[in-house]
Design a protein around this motif. Structure first.
Motif, PDB file in Angstrom:
ATOM      1  N   ALA A  94      54.589  31.315  33.567  1.00 20.49           N
ATOM      2  CA  ALA A  94      54.370  30.581  34.321  1.00 20.49           C
ATOM      3  C   ALA A  94      53.384  30.496  35.241  1.00 20.49           C
ATOM      4  CB  ALA A  94      56.021  29.988  35.382  1.00 20.49           C
ATOM      5  N   ASP A  95      52.859  28.993  35.785  1.00 25.13           N
ATOM      6  CA  ASP A  95      51.401  29.081  36.579  1.00 25.13           C
ATOM      7  C   ASP A  95      51.629  29.521  37.382  1.00 25.13           C
ATOM      8  OD1 ASP A  95      48.867  29.275  37.284  1.00 25.13           O
ATOM      9  OD2 ASP A  95      48.572  27.442  36.441  1.00 25.13           O
ATOM     10  N   ILE A  96      51.542  30.663  38.671  1.00 29.55           N
ATOM     11  CA  ILE A  96      52.324  30.482  39.567  1.00 29.55           C
ATOM     12  C   ILE A  96      51.102  29.439  40.660  1.00 29.55           C
ATOM     13  CG2 ILE A  96      53.360  31.993  42.035  1.00 29.55           C
ATOM     14  CD1 ILE A  96      55.489  31.507  39.389  1.00 29.55           C
ATOM     15  N   ASP A  97      51.868  29.138  41.649  1.00 27.07           N
ATOM     16  CA  ASP A  97      50.432  28.964  42.397  1.00 27.07           C
ATOM     17  C   ASP A  97      50.762  30.122  43.892  1.00 27.07           C
ATOM     18  OD1 ASP A  97      49.294  27.937  45.160  1.00 27.07           O
ATOM     19  OD2 ASP A  97      50.244  25.928  44.908  1.00 27.07           O
ATOM     20  N   PRO A  98      49.852  30.966  44.026  1.00 23.83           N
ATOM     21  CA  PRO A  98      49.639  32.062  44.953  1.00 23.83           C
ATOM     22  C   PRO A  98      49.997  31.637  46.729  1.00 23.83           C
ATOM     23  CG  PRO A  98      48.043  32.164  43.541  1.00 23.83           C
ATOM     24  CD  PRO A  98      48.280  30.876  43.261  1.00 23.83           C
ATOM     25  N   ARG A  99      48.970  30.463  46.761  1.00 20.08           N
ATOM     26  CA  ARG A  99      48.915  29.779  48.375  1.00 20.08           C
ATOM     27  C   ARG A  99      50.380  29.572  48.284  1.00 20.08           C
ATOM     28  NH1 ARG A  99      43.703  27.877  50.721  1.00 20.08           N
ATOM     29  NH2 ARG A  99      42.370  29.393  49.610  1.00 20.08           N
ATOM     30  N   ALA A 100      51.295  28.512  47.823  1.00 16.64           N
ATOM     31  CA  ALA A 100      52.371  28.342  47.595  1.00 16.64           C
ATOM     32  C   ALA A 100      53.320  28.901  48.661  1.00 16.64           C
ATOM     33  CB  ALA A 100      53.339  27.396  46.759  1.00 16.64           C
ATOM     34  N   LEU A 101      53.457  30.228  47.850  1.00 14.63           N
ATOM     35  CA  LEU A 101      53.914  31.251  48.267  1.00 14.63           C
ATOM     36  C   LEU A 101      53.881  32.745  49.144  1.00 14.63           C
ATOM     37  CD1 LEU A 101      54.546  32.800  44.097  1.00 14.63           C
ATOM     38  CD2 LEU A 101      56.664  31.429  46.293  1.00 14.63           C
ATOM     39  N   GLY A 102      52.536  32.244  49.655  1.00 18.81           N
ATOM     40  CA  GLY A 102      51.704  32.748  51.093  1.00 18.81           C
ATOM     41  C   GLY A 102      50.721  33.157  50.860  1.00 18.81           C
ATOM     42  N   PHE A 103      49.842  33.778  49.526  1.00 16.34           N
ATOM     43  CA  PHE A 103      48.928  34.202  49.126  1.00 16.34           C
ATOM     44  C   PHE A 103      48.023  33.480  49.148  1.00 16.34           C
ATOM     45  CE2 PHE A 103      52.886  36.932  47.639  1.00 16.34           C
ATOM     46  CZ  PHE A 103      51.926  37.780  47.822  1.00 16.34           C
ATOM     47  N   GLU A 104      47.018  33.789  50.510  1.00 16.47           N
ATOM     48  CA  GLU A 104      46.251  32.668  51.614  1.00 16.47           C
ATOM     49  C   GLU A 104      44.900  33.425  50.936  1.00 16.47           C
ATOM     50  OE1 GLU A 104      46.226  29.611  52.137  1.00 16.47           O
ATOM     51  OE2 GLU A 104      48.327  29.743  52.353  1.00 16.47           O
ATOM     52  N   VAL A 105      45.290  34.686  50.808  1.00 19.24           N
ATOM     53  CA  VAL A 105      43.283  35.874  50.459  1.00 19.24           C
ATOM     54  C   VAL A 105      43.134  36.071  48.788  1.00 19.24           C
ATOM     55  CG1 VAL A 105      42.028  37.347  51.162  1.00 19.24           C
ATOM     56  CG2 VAL A 105      43.116  35.709  53.054  1.00 19.24           C
ATOM     57  N   ALA A 106      41.655  35.585  48.060  1.00 16.76           N
ATOM     58  CA  ALA A 106      41.196  36.360  46.684  1.00 16.76           C
ATOM     59  C   ALA A 106      40.598  37.039  47.370  1.00 16.76           C
ATOM     60  CB  ALA A 106      41.795  35.105  45.966  1.00 16.76           C
ATOM     61  N   VAL A 107      40.130  37.814  46.619  1.00 17.11           N
ATOM     62  CA  VAL A 107      38.893  38.726  46.336  1.00 17.11           C
ATOM     63  C   VAL A 107      38.240  39.429  45.789  1.00 17.11           C
ATOM     64  CG1 VAL A 107      37.894  41.003  47.919  1.00 17.11           C
ATOM     65  CG2 VAL A 107      40.538  39.545  49.292  1.00 17.11           C
ATOM     66  N   PHE A 108      37.286  39.424  44.955  1.00 17.02           N
ATOM     67  CA  PHE A 108      36.799  40.545  43.991  1.00 17.02           C
ATOM     68  C   PHE A 108      36.392  41.120  44.201  1.00 17.02           C
ATOM     69  CE2 PHE A 108      37.685  35.865  42.009  1.00 17.02           C
ATOM     70  CZ  PHE A 108      37.702  36.257  40.669  1.00 17.02           C
ATOM     71  N   ALA A 109      36.452  42.730  44.139  1.00  9.38           N
ATOM     72  CA  ALA A 109      36.204  43.622  44.610  1.00  9.38           C
ATOM     73  C   ALA A 109      35.572  44.392  42.941  1.00  9.38           C
ATOM     74  CB  ALA A 109      37.604  44.459  44.814  1.00  9.38           C
ATOM     75  N   MET A 110      34.576  44.777  43.008  1.00  9.58           N
ATOM     76  CA  MET A 110      33.220  45.597  42.063  1.00  9.58           C
ATOM     77  C   MET A 110      33.294  47.148  42.814  1.00  9.58           C
ATOM     78  SD  MET A 110      31.759  41.958  42.856  1.00  9.58           S
ATOM     79  CE  MET A 110      31.274  42.221  44.321  1.00  9.58           C
ATOM     80  N   VAL A 111      33.792  47.571  42.367  1.00  5.50           N
ATOM     81  CA  VAL A 111      33.791  49.145  42.203  1.00  5.50           C
ATOM     82  C   VAL A 111      33.457  50.117  41.308  1.00  5.50           C
ATOM     83  CG1 VAL A 111      35.396  51.244  41.855  1.00  5.50           C
ATOM     84  CG2 VAL A 111      36.457  48.628  42.528  1.00  5.50           C
ATOM     85  N   ARG A 112      32.467  50.897  41.961  1.00  4.21           N
ATOM     86  CA  ARG A 112      32.112  51.882  41.503  1.00  4.21           C
ATOM     87  C   ARG A 112      32.256  53.366  42.074  1.00  4.21           C
ATOM     88  NH1 ARG A 112      27.092  54.912  42.137  1.00  4.21           N
ATOM     89  NH2 ARG A 112      27.387  54.220  44.774  1.00  4.21           N
ATOM     90  N   LEU A 113      31.992  54.357  40.257  1.00  2.00           N
ATOM     91  CA  LEU A 113      33.155  55.219  40.019  1.00  2.00           C
ATOM     92  C   LEU A 113      31.959  56.458  40.908  1.00  2.00           C
ATOM     93  CD1 LEU A 113      35.839  55.285  37.995  1.00  2.00           C
ATOM     94  CD2 LEU A 113      35.048  53.644  39.523  1.00  2.00           C
ATOM     95  N   VAL A 114      32.869  57.800  40.889  1.00  2.00           N
ATOM     96  CA  VAL A 114      31.457  59.109  40.942  1.00  2.00           C
ATOM     97  C   VAL A 114      31.413  59.693  39.851  1.00  2.00           C
ATOM     98  CG1 VAL A 114      31.394  61.139  41.850  1.00  2.00           C
ATOM     99  CG2 VAL A 114      32.450  59.281  43.244  1.00  2.00           C
ATOM    100  N   SER A 115      32.425  59.233  38.341  1.00  2.00           N
ATOM    101  CA  SER A 115      32.847  60.006  37.012  1.00  2.00           C
ATOM    102  C   SER A 115      32.690  58.863  36.595  1.00  2.00           C
ATOM    103  CB  SER A 115      33.290  61.834  36.901  1.00  2.00           C
ATOM    104  OG  SER A 115      32.991  61.518  35.984  1.00  2.00           O
ATOM    105  N   GLN A 116      32.336  58.442  35.131  1.00  2.00           N
ATOM    106  CA  GLN A 116      32.840  58.086  34.217  1.00  2.00           C
ATOM    107  C   GLN A 116      33.603  58.027  32.873  1.00  2.00           C
ATOM    108  OE1 GLN A 116      29.437  56.989  35.664  1.00  2.00           O
ATOM    109  NE2 GLN A 116      30.052  55.958  37.062  1.00  2.00           N
TER     110      GLN A 116
END
Length: 168
Positions: free
Chosen positions: A57-79
């Motif tokens: 199902a395509d759920i509307d996050p805001r309708a369920l109270g999830f007002e914030v969307a964020v993209f987090a770019m992560v760099r690791l110490v070891s790959q």
């Protein structure tokens, strides 16, 4: 049909189900121009071949109270493969992380996160993500608005399913 190639009917089935996975088999058969029994057989074959991974199902996050969307770019110490796999397992366990993609280049992973509010995301960021083992740095970008969010693949005539045969 395993080992066979996708034909135009298979592509139309995939396109229709991608647009509306909830329609009945009878409606799907009508839309693709075949009777219901062979349509159902084709759908089952596409599922067994892994081309249809599931139905959601395509759920509307805001309708369920999830007002914030964020993209987090992560760099690791070891790959190392072990460290990459460990981070992926951690990301799968974090409920706020909805997508996790490994990238090449300066950033190792990009995470799509949702949260009820900025304070909840900040708590996750400081207490889980940035403090996770092997995380060197995290850069975040808050989503202001979404111009397009389409799942799946394009089925237009210029799409890869039309120019290359896909074996199933």
């Amino acid at each position: 049909m395993t080992g066979a190639r996708l034909d135009e009917i298979d592509r139309r089935i995939l396109s229709e189900l991608q647009a509306d996975g909830r329609m009945t088999n009878v409606e799907l058969a009508r839309r693709v121009g075949i009777s219901a029994p062979p349509c159902l057989r084709r759908v089952r074959t596409l599922e067994e071949a892994g081309l249809i991974r599931g139905y959601h199902a395509d759920i509307d996050p805001r309708a369920l109270g999830f007002e914030v969307a964020v993209f987090a770019m992560v760099r690791l110490v070891s790959q190392s493969e072990r460290d990459l796999s460990a981070f992926e397992a951690r990301a799968r366990a974090w409920p706020l992380v909805r997508e996790c993609h490994m990238l090449n280049g300066e950033i190792d992973f990009i995470l799509k996160c949702v949260a009820p509010d900025l304070s909840s995301f900040q708590h996750f960021l400081t207490n889980q993500l940035t403090s996770a083992e092997n995380v060197a740095s995290v850069k975040t970008s808050l989503v202001i608005r979404c111009a397009k969010d389409e799942p799946g693949v394009p089925f237009e005539p210029f799409g890869p399913l039309h120019s290359h045969a896909v074996a199933i």
